[in-house]
Design an enzyme around this catalytic site. Structure first.
Site, PDB file in Angstrom:
ATOM      1  CG  HIS A 177      69.551  46.259  52.506  1.00  0.00           C
ATOM      2  ND1 HIS A 177      70.013  44.996  52.165  1.00  0.00           N
ATOM      3  CD2 HIS A 177      68.491  46.504  51.709  1.00  0.00           C
ATOM      4  CE1 HIS A 177      69.248  44.505  51.207  1.00  0.00           C
ATOM      5  NE2 HIS A 177      68.321  45.387  50.916  1.00  0.00           N
ATOM      6  NE  ARG A 179      74.978  40.484  50.537  1.00  0.00           N
ATOM      7  CZ  ARG A 179      75.299  40.499  49.247  1.00  0.00           C
ATOM      8  NH1 ARG A 179      74.424  40.907  48.366  1.00  0.00           N
ATOM      9  NH2 ARG A 179      76.467  40.089  48.833  1.00  0.00           N
ATOM     10  CE  LYS A 180      74.569  47.340  53.113  1.00  0.00           C
ATOM     11  NZ  LYS A 180      75.168  47.133  51.823  1.00  0.00           N
ATOM     12  CG  LEU A 181      77.469  42.347  59.522  1.00  0.00           C
ATOM     13  CD1 LEU A 181      78.777  42.135  60.244  1.00  0.00           C
ATOM     14  CD2 LEU A 181      77.049  41.101  58.766  1.00  0.00           C
TER      15      LEU A 181
END
Ligand SMILES: *Cc1c(COP(=O)(O)O)cnc(C)c1O
Length: 372
Positions: A177, A179-181
């Site tokens: 997603h 929002r992750k890295l």
């Protein structure tokens, strides 16, 4: 405006996605297979099985383990709500355990406090990128003969005792997603050390089909697939995997930069009396997917007061990790003092690849002003 996080996407990702489109093969195919191999190698795992999200990955992992009605699954309440929901999807009961105040993760003590004869599994979360103590949780679960599933949604690039976090884990679920890295828009991966499980997971993510659509397409003769069990459609697309391959190649640089900025935060934030912040545990390193701080006890205001103060000055921060048991979806009475404390007193500060030192200075001076 300073955002809390911003994906680092560029022309290379756009070109890779366009190439997948031009190839005419857009659903799960050769790029997914390549991404699975590359991610598994990066994660120190035998096998990678790409899926549509970390949430569907956790669901599939519990389904694979045969967990269902009557079973209890121990989860931290201090996590994104998807962790608890996974237990619900298979008809099991999520049982909320408390966490360590420094790592935000489950410990043998917090798990032991909620074990019962019906406990079938534990979902350990490497929360915000901070690894849980894998060896001690594995030892506890082995002794009790219960499964340990890693929720590694946030943890790509974190390490445990010098190895990639979740290396060699029997089951770990990852998120891509934004929002992750590492992002593919939406998407996820299951890694497993068990090749037979990988075969079954590949079948289950694709309607229980005995051979994938890509394999059927590649074969010269007529091939009829069989449906050996009831499966799901949890597939990733080749467009996503094409983006994922580019993102994976950039990940080491992303993490190095986050860790530099985190170290800089540690130095700058030391000026604020009583403030506490996330850092590496003694047994590993975090990728700082979430850089969270805990407000000083002496500060009389709330997290919302601080968030509003920051927003009014052009800084977008976020409340800290949620407490799932307090949400209306669960409203489960549970005695989780550390979870309640961290959720009510912590917030996540901006940290993204393109951030400048000046922006970081602004965040710290503004926070200091608000807390003064
Ligand atoms: C983001 C997140 C998830 C959900 O990941 P999706 O890929 O969005 O389904 C699950 N668990 C944790 C701990 C997360 O942070």
């Amino acid at each position: 405006m300073i955002p809390v996080i911003r994906p680092w996407l560029g022309e290379q990702e756009a070109e890779a996605a366009a190439e997948a489109v031009r190839s005419g093969w857009v659903a799960q195919g050769p790029r997914v297979a390549e991404f699975e191999k590359a991610f598994a190698a990066f994660a120190g795992s035998e096998q990678g099985v790409a899926i549509s999200s970390c949430t569907t990955g956790l669901h599939l992992a519990l389904h694979l383990l045969g967990i269902g009605p009557g079973d209890e699954v121990v989860v931290p309440s201090f996590s994104f709500i998807a962790t608890a929901n996974a237990a619900k999807y298979v008809g099991a009961i999520p049982v909320f355990a408390d966490v360590d105040p420094y790592t935000g993760n489950l410990t043998p003590e917090t798990i032991s406090a909620v074990l019962s004869p019906r406990t079938a599994a534990v979902i350990g979360v490497h929360q915000g990128g901070v690894p849980f103590d894998v060896e001690v949780l594995e030892a506890l679960c082995a002794a009790k003969q219960i499964a340990l599933v890693h929720d590694s949604a946030c943890a790509a690039g974190s390490t445990y005792r010098g190895q990639p976090v979740s290396a060699g884990a029997s089951l770990a679920a990852w998120s891509f997603h934004p929002r992750k890295l590492l992002t593919t828009g939406e998407g996820g991966m299951l890694t497993t050390s068990n090749p037979e499980w990988a075969v079954r997971l590949r079948r289950l993510r694709e309607h229980g089909m005995s051979m994938s659509a890509a394999d059927r397409h590649a074969s010269s003769g007529v091939k009829l697939e069989q449906y050996e069990e009831v499966g799901f459609n949890f597939r990733m697309t080749d467009i996503q995997a094409a983006i994922g391959l580019v993102q994976l190649a950039k990940l080491a640089e992303v993490i190095a930069r986050r860790r530099e900025f985190a170290e800089r935060y540690h130095k700058l934030l030391a000026e604020i009396d009583g403030l506490r912040w996330v850092s590496d545990p003694e047994y590993g390193t975090t990728n700082y997917q979430s850089f969270w701080v805990v407000l000083p006890d002496a500060y009389q205001g709330t997290v919302v007061d601080v968030l509003e103060g920051l927003l009014a000055r052009g800084i977008s921060a976020r409340r800290g990790i949620m407490a799932s048991h307090l949400e209306r979806a669960y409203s489960t009475p549970a005695d989780l003092p550390v979870t309640s404390y961290l959720t009510s007193r912590s917030l996540i500060l901006p940290l993204y690849h393109q951030m400048t030192e000046a922006e970081q200075d602004t965040v710290v001076t503004t926070l200091a002003e608000i807390l003064r």
